[in-house]
Design an enzyme around this catalytic site. Structure first.
Site, PDB file in Angstrom:
ATOM      1  N   GLN A 214      34.497 -25.327   6.801  1.00 53.66           N
ATOM      2  CA  GLN A 214      35.604 -25.401   5.867  1.00 53.66           C
ATOM      3  C   GLN A 214      35.230 -24.837   4.502  1.00 53.66           C
ATOM      4  O   GLN A 214      36.089 -24.736   3.629  1.00 53.66           O
ATOM      5  CB  GLN A 214      36.044 -26.862   5.685  1.00 53.66           C
ATOM      6  N   PHE A 245      38.630 -31.722   9.810  1.00 56.43           N
ATOM      7  CA  PHE A 245      38.918 -33.056   9.276  1.00 56.43           C
ATOM      8  C   PHE A 245      37.948 -33.483   8.178  1.00 56.43           C
ATOM      9  O   PHE A 245      37.793 -34.675   7.916  1.00 56.43           O
ATOM     10  CB  PHE A 245      38.929 -34.105  10.397  1.00 56.43           C
ATOM     11  N   GLU A 249      32.898 -29.566   6.033  1.00 53.48           N
ATOM     12  CA  GLU A 249      32.861 -29.177   4.619  1.00 53.48           C
ATOM     13  C   GLU A 249      31.430 -28.968   4.162  1.00 53.48           C
ATOM     14  O   GLU A 249      31.029 -27.868   3.812  1.00 53.48           O
ATOM     15  CB  GLU A 249      33.566 -30.215   3.753  1.00 53.48           C
ATOM     16  N   ARG A 327      37.269 -41.366  -5.185  1.00 51.62           N
ATOM     17  CA  ARG A 327      38.635 -41.370  -4.651  1.00 51.62           C
ATOM     18  C   ARG A 327      39.000 -42.743  -4.089  1.00 51.62           C
ATOM     19  O   ARG A 327      40.169 -43.140  -4.131  1.00 51.62           O
ATOM     20  CB  ARG A 327      38.815 -40.278  -3.594  1.00 51.62           C
ATOM     21  N   ARG A 359      39.093 -36.707   6.361  1.00 49.72           N
ATOM     22  CA  ARG A 359      40.510 -36.693   5.994  1.00 49.72           C
ATOM     23  C   ARG A 359      40.917 -37.944   5.202  1.00 49.72           C
ATOM     24  O   ARG A 359      40.881 -39.053   5.713  1.00 49.72           O
ATOM     25  CB  ARG A 359      41.334 -36.590   7.273  1.00 49.72           C
ATOM     26  N   PHE A 361      39.244 -38.683   2.371  1.00 47.87           N
ATOM     27  CA  PHE A 361      38.131 -38.564   1.422  1.00 47.87           C
ATOM     28  C   PHE A 361      37.888 -39.836   0.617  1.00 47.87           C
ATOM     29  O   PHE A 361      37.732 -39.809  -0.589  1.00 47.87           O
ATOM     30  CB  PHE A 361      38.433 -37.386   0.491  1.00 47.87           C
ATOM     31  N   THR A 459      39.149 -34.198  -6.970  1.00 46.60           N
ATOM     32  CA  THR A 459      38.756 -35.008  -8.119  1.00 46.60           C
ATOM     33  C   THR A 459      37.608 -34.372  -8.890  1.00 46.60           C
ATOM     34  O   THR A 459      37.388 -34.707 -10.050  1.00 46.60           O
ATOM     35  CB  THR A 459      38.378 -36.433  -7.685  1.00 46.60           C
ATOM     36  N   ALA A 528      40.829 -31.765   0.597  1.00 51.74           N
ATOM     37  CA  ALA A 528      41.612 -32.483  -0.413  1.00 51.74           C
ATOM     38  C   ALA A 528      43.102 -32.151  -0.335  1.00 51.74           C
ATOM     39  O   ALA A 528      43.814 -32.238  -1.338  1.00 51.74           O
ATOM     40  CB  ALA A 528      41.084 -32.190  -1.824  1.00 51.74           C
ATOM     41  N   GLU A 729      46.270 -34.589   4.271  1.00 56.46           N
ATOM     42  CA  GLU A 729      45.648 -35.914   4.318  1.00 56.46           C
ATOM     43  C   GLU A 729      46.620 -37.089   4.248  1.00 56.46           C
ATOM     44  O   GLU A 729      46.424 -38.100   4.933  1.00 56.46           O
ATOM     45  CB  GLU A 729      44.627 -36.023   3.175  1.00 56.46           C
TER      46      GLU A 729
END
Length: 782
Positions: A214, A245, A249, A327, A359, A361, A459, A528, A729
Site C-alpha cells: 500500500q 486492509f 502499509e 487515533r 482498517r 487504524f 493524523t 486512512a 474505513e
C-alpha cells in the site's frame, strides 16, 4: 415545439455514462473472476530467478549467542545466504522510528523474527537448507500480554494524555458513577494474497521491485536504505494487491528489502513469497487493547465526566503505533459529547510481532469502549441503550467540542439515527425481542443500534498530500497515473471516473496504469480512507490544468471567448461549433500545446499540536449507524446474526456500486473482528492461530440473513472531490452493532439487570461464560 420524445437518437444530447455518480463496475472485476488479473506471483518468472526463504526466531526474547549458517551455504542448490552482516546499508525497515531490523543482530524479540535469508534455485531447496543452521539462544524475560507489559512498565513509546474540562473534580460530584474495563482483541488482515516481492537487477546497480504494498514510496526508501544506494536507483511498481486492509502499509518493506538485498548481492532476480502460516506469524496485526474507564453521569444518563486509560499491545517495536494509538484517543468519544474528560494512552512493548495498521487504524478499539460505557449506563438506569446514546450525542450548535478541542461542524448523526430507527422499525422490534426473551428459556435475541463518527485525514499531517500524472495522446486517449494503490477497493475506477468527468469522455478512453515510483514520487500510503480524497483531487487538478490549456488554445484557434467553450459527451462546444475531443487534441498537438501535466493536492484546514493535544486533525467526519439483531443459544454460546440495517454517509457518492460494496464488506470485517476472529498466543509468545484451520474469518454462512444498506448521499460540506466522502474505513465500525447486540442478548439472561462482562471477540466460548456468569448472579440474588 417538437416533443422531445419524438427526437431521433442522433439529435438527443448524449449523457456521460461512466463519469462520477455512475455505478461503474470495478475496472478489474471481470479479471478477478476469470483469473486474468495479474498479481506479482502471476508474473512470468525471469531467467535465473532465486527463491528466498526467511528463517525465523523460535524464541520470543533472547540473546542470539550463535548463528552458524555454513551448512546452509554449502547445501546443493543454495546460491546465497544473507544475515545481518550482509546488509550493506542500514539493517532496519522501521517506517517512522528505528527498531525493526531486517535480520536479528544479537537479539531476538518475538517468535517469527527474521534471522537470515536463503536464496536457492527453488523454495523447497531454500526451506530444506535453512533447517541446517545452528542457532543458539540465551533466553530473556518475555512480556506477552498487555497486562504483563503494564505491570513491568514496558513501553515502546511514551504514554500520552488528552484532557478537556475538569474530569478529576467532576467525577466525585456526579450523581452516578461506574468503573470497569474491557479487553478488545486484535485481528489478522487475512488478505487473499500473502506478502510477496520480486526484485530485478538493472544497469548501474539499479533495482526494480514488484511489491504487494500500500506504500510503494516507503518500500523504495527502505530497499535503497538497506542496500545503501539512493532512492532514485530503486523503482517500485504495484498494479494491484489481493487485499491489504492496512497489513501492507509498513509490513511489505521487510520482504521487499530482503529480495532487493539478494538481487544486489547476486545480480540475479529474487522473489520472496510467504505462505499463509509464515505470513501470519511474521506480520503485525490489529492492536489488541485493555481499556479501563471511570464514568460519572446524571439521572438521565448524560455523561458528566469520564476518565479513560487505553493500553495497547504494540509488540516489539514502534512501527506505526504512535499514530494508531493517537487515533484511538481521537475516537474514544465516537459520536458522544464528553465535556470533562481525560484520555491516557499507554503504548505497551511486548515480545510479540509488532502490531500495525488495520482498517480503522486504532479508531475502532476506542469506539468499542465508549459503546460499552453507554450500555453500562443504560443497564444501570434501566433504560433502552439507544435512549442513552441519543442523549449523549454531539449537538449541532452546542455540546460540539471534542476531547482534542476540535469543533464538530458537520454533525448529521441525529438525522441518520432517526432515519434508521424508522426504516429498521427499531422500537417495535425491540419490544418484540424483549417479549420473546421473557418466554424463551434458552434462545435469546438481542438488538442494538450503534453510531459511527469517524475522522477523515491522516493524523500525521504531512501524509495528507498526493500527486498524479495525466497524459493525453493525439488520438484522444488518456493515460492516468497517481500515487494511490489498488487493493480491490475500487480506487483506480473512481479516480478514472473523476478524470472522465472533467473531460466529459467515457471511462474506456482512459488507461489506468500501475502505481509507479518513477511516475509519481514521494507518495503517501493508500490508507486512512484518504485514497480517493487525495489522489482523486490530484488527478482532478491535473485534468483541469490540461482542460484549461485546451480551452485557452481553442479560444485563440476559433476566435471565441473562453466562457463559450464547454466539454460535453457530444464533444467540445466551441461557440456554435462542436469539435470531437480527439480532433481538438490533435489540433492542440500540432500547435505545440503540452498535453501532459502533473497534479498535486494537499488537504486544507488540518493541524494538530502534539504537545498540547489540541487542534483540527480531521478535514471532516464520515457518519453512519447500524441496527443488528442476533439470536444466541445460551446453552452453547453459539449465535447467528439475523438481520442488519445500515444507513451510511458517503457524501455525494462517486460510485454507488463500489461504495455499497465497501459498506457491506467493511461491516462483515468489523463483525468478524468482534465475534469469531481470535488471536491466541501461548505463554511463550507463539501464535497458535496462524492458518485458516485455527483462525476463523466470517464465511458465507456467517453473513446476516437479511442486509439492508442505504447510502446517504448528501454532498460533503467540505470541498472534497465532487463533494464525496471516504468510504474505506468508516463502515468497519458498523460491525460494533453486532457486538452490542450480543451483549443485549446475554443481558436478557439476567433479566437486563446487569451489563454482561463480555470481552471482544465475543466467541461462542466467551458468550457462554458470560451467560453462566449472569445465571450465577441470578442464583446469588443479584
Amino acid at each position: 415545439m417538437p416533443n422531445p420524445a419524438s427526437l431521433s437518437p442522433q439529435r438527443l444530447p448524449k449523457t456521460l455514462k461512466t463519469g462520477v455518480k455512475a455505478a461503474v463496475k470495478h475496472d478489474s472485476a471481470h479479471k478477478h473472476v476469470s483469473g486474468e488479473a495479474l498479481y506479482i506471483d502471476d508474473l512470468p518468472e525471469p531467467r535465473d530467478l532465486l527463491h528466498v526463504y526467511i528463517a525465523q526466531s523460535q524464541q520470543a526474547h533472547a540473546k542470539l549467542t550463535r548463528l552458524d549458517v555454513s551448512a546452509v551455504q554449502n547445501f546443493p542448490g543454495v546460491v546465497a545466504v544473507l544475515t545481518a552482516a550482509d546488509v550493506t546499508g542500514k539493517n532496519d525497515v522501521g517506517p517512522v522510528l528505528d527498531g525493526d531490523p531486517i535480520f536479528a543482530d544479537g537479539l531476538v524479540e518475538y517468535i517469527g523474527q527474521s534471522l537470515f535469508a536463503v536464496a536457492a534455485k527453488d523454495i523447497h531447496t531454500a526451506r530444506k537448507a535453512a533447517k541446517l543452521a545452528i542457532v543458539e539462544y540465551e533466553p530473556l524475560p518475555a512480556f506477552i500480554t498487555v497486562k504483563e507489559a503494564l505491570e513491568n512498565q514496558s513501553f515502546v513509546l511514551d504514554s500520552k494524555t488528552f484532557r478537556r474540562g475538569e474530569p478529576e473534580a467532576q467525577l466525585p460530584q456526579s450523581t452516578h458513577r461506574l468503573q470497569g474495563e474491557i479487553e478488545i482483541g486484535g485481528q489478522d488482515h487475512f488478505y487473499l494474497e500473502s506478502n510477496v516481492a520480486m526484485a530485478l537487477p538493472g544497469e548501474d546497480c539499479d533495482i526494480k521491485v514488484f511489491s504487494s504494498t500500500q506504500h510503494p514510496s516507503e518500500v523504495q526508501h527502505c530497499c535503497a536504505r538497506a542496500i545503501g544506494i539512493p532512492d532514485h536507483a530503486v523503482h517500485v511498481e504495484v498494479r494491484r494487491m489481493g487485499g491489504g486492509f492496512g497489513g501492507k502499509e509498513s509490513q511489505p518493506a521487510l520482504f521487499a528489502s530482503i529480495a532487493a538485498l539478494v538481487t544486489h548481492h547476486t545480480r540475479r532476480p529474487a522473489k520472496v513469497r510467504l505462505d499463509r502460516d509464515d505470513d501470519m506469524t511474521m506480520t503485525g496485526k490489529r492492536h489488541d487493547y485493555l481499556i479501563r474507564y471511570d464514568i460519572g453521569f446524571d439521572v438521565n444518563g448524560r455523561i458528566e465526566a469520564a476518565a479513560f486509560e487505553a493500553a495497547s499491545r504494540c509488540g516489539m517495536s514502534a512501527d506505526l503505533s504512535a499514530s494508531i494509538n493517537d487515533r484511538t484517543m481521537f475516537h474514544l468519544d465516537n459520536a458522544y459529547y464528553l465535556e470533562n474528560v481525560s484520555i491516557m494512552s499507554h503504548r505497551c512493548k511486548t515480545h510479540t510481532v509488532s502490531n500495525t495498521a488495520f482498517r480503522g487504524f486504532g479508531g475502532p478499539q476506542g469506539m468499542v469502549a465508549i459503546e460499552r460505557v453507554i450500555d453500562e449506563i443504560a443497564h444501570h438506569l434501566g433504560e433502552d441503550p439507544l435512549t442513552i446514546r441519543k442523549r449523549n450525542y454531539y449537538g449541532i450548535d452546542e455540546r460540539n467540542v471534542t476531547p482534542y478541542h476540535m469543533t464538530v461542524t458537520d454533525n448529521i448523526i441525529h438525522d441518520i439515527t432517526a432515519e434508521l430507527e424508522q426504516s429498521a422499525d427499531y422500537a417495535k422490534r425491540r419490544a418484540d425481542i424483549i417479549a420473546f426473551n421473557h418466554t424463551s428459556p434458552y434462545q435469546k435475541k438481542g438488538l442494538a443500534l450503534t453510531p459511527v463518527k469517524f475522522g477523515i485525514s491522516f493524523t500525521a499531517t504531512h501524509l495528507n498530500q498526493a500527486g498524479a500524472l495525466v497524459h493525453i495522446y493525439t488520438d484522444g486517449s488518456i493515460h492516468l497515473n497517481h500515487g494511490g494503490t489498488e487493493m480491490g477497493q475500487g480506487l483506480f475506477t473512481k479516480v478514472a471516473q473523476i478524470v472522465a468527468e472533467e473531460f466529459q469522455v467515457e471511462i474506456d478512453r482512459i488507461k489506468i496504469t500501475s502505481t509507479n515510483t518513477e511516475k509519481v514520487p514521494n507518495t503517501s500510503p493508500t490508507a486512512a480512507s484518504s485514497g480517493c480524497d487525495l489522489n482523486g483531487k490530484a488527478a482532478q487538478n491535473a485534468a483541469i490544468t490540461l482542460k484549461n490549456r485546451l480551452i485557452e488554445f481553442a479560444a485563440q484557434q476559433y476566435s471565441v471567448a473562453e466562457s463559450d467553450i464547454t466539454f460535453t459527451p457530444d464533444g467540445v462546444h466551441i461557440g456554435t461549433q462542436t469539435v470531437p475531443f480527439q480532433e481538438l487534441v490533435m489540433q492542440a498537438y500540432l500547435a505545440r500545446i503540452s498535453l501532459s501535466t502533473t497534479g498535486y493536492y494537499r488537504t486544507p484546514k488540518i493541524h494538530f499540536d502534539q504537545s498540547t493535544g489540541k487542534g483540527h486533525p480531521f478535514f471532516y467526519f464520515a457518519y453512519g449507524a447500524a441496527v443488528s439483531e442476533v439470536t444466541v443459544d445460551t446453552l452453547t454460546g453459539e449465535y447467528t446474526v439475523d438481520r442488519v440495517d445500515i444507513v451510511h454517509d458517503c457524501g455525494d457518492t462517486l460510485n454507488p456500486a463500489i461504495d455499497t460494496g465497501q459498506v457491506e464488506g467493511g461491516f462483515i470485517q468489523g463483525m468478524g473482528w468482534l465475534t469469531t476472529e481470535e488471536l491466541v498466543y501461548n505463554p511463550s509468545g507463539r501464535l497458535r492461530t496462524h492458518a485458516p484451520s485455527t483462525y476463523k474469518i466470517p464465511s458465507c454462512g456467517d453473513r446476516p440473513q437479511e442486509m439492508h444498506i442505504h447510502l446517504r448521499c448528501d454532498a460533503n460540506r467540505e470541498n472534497t472531490v465532487y463533494r464525496s466522502k471516504a468510504v474505506g474505513e468508516p463502515p468497519l465500525m458498523l460491525g460494533i452493532s453486532v457486538f452490542n447486540a450480543l451483549t443485549d442478548a446475554v443481558a436478557s439472561v439476567g433479566n437486563y439487570q446487569a451489563c454482561p462482562k463480555l470481552d471482544a471477540p465475543a466467541t461462542p466460548e466467551r458468550v457462554l461464560l458470560a451467560c453462566e456468569a449472569l445465571r450465577s448472579f441470578n442464583r446469588a440474588g443479584g
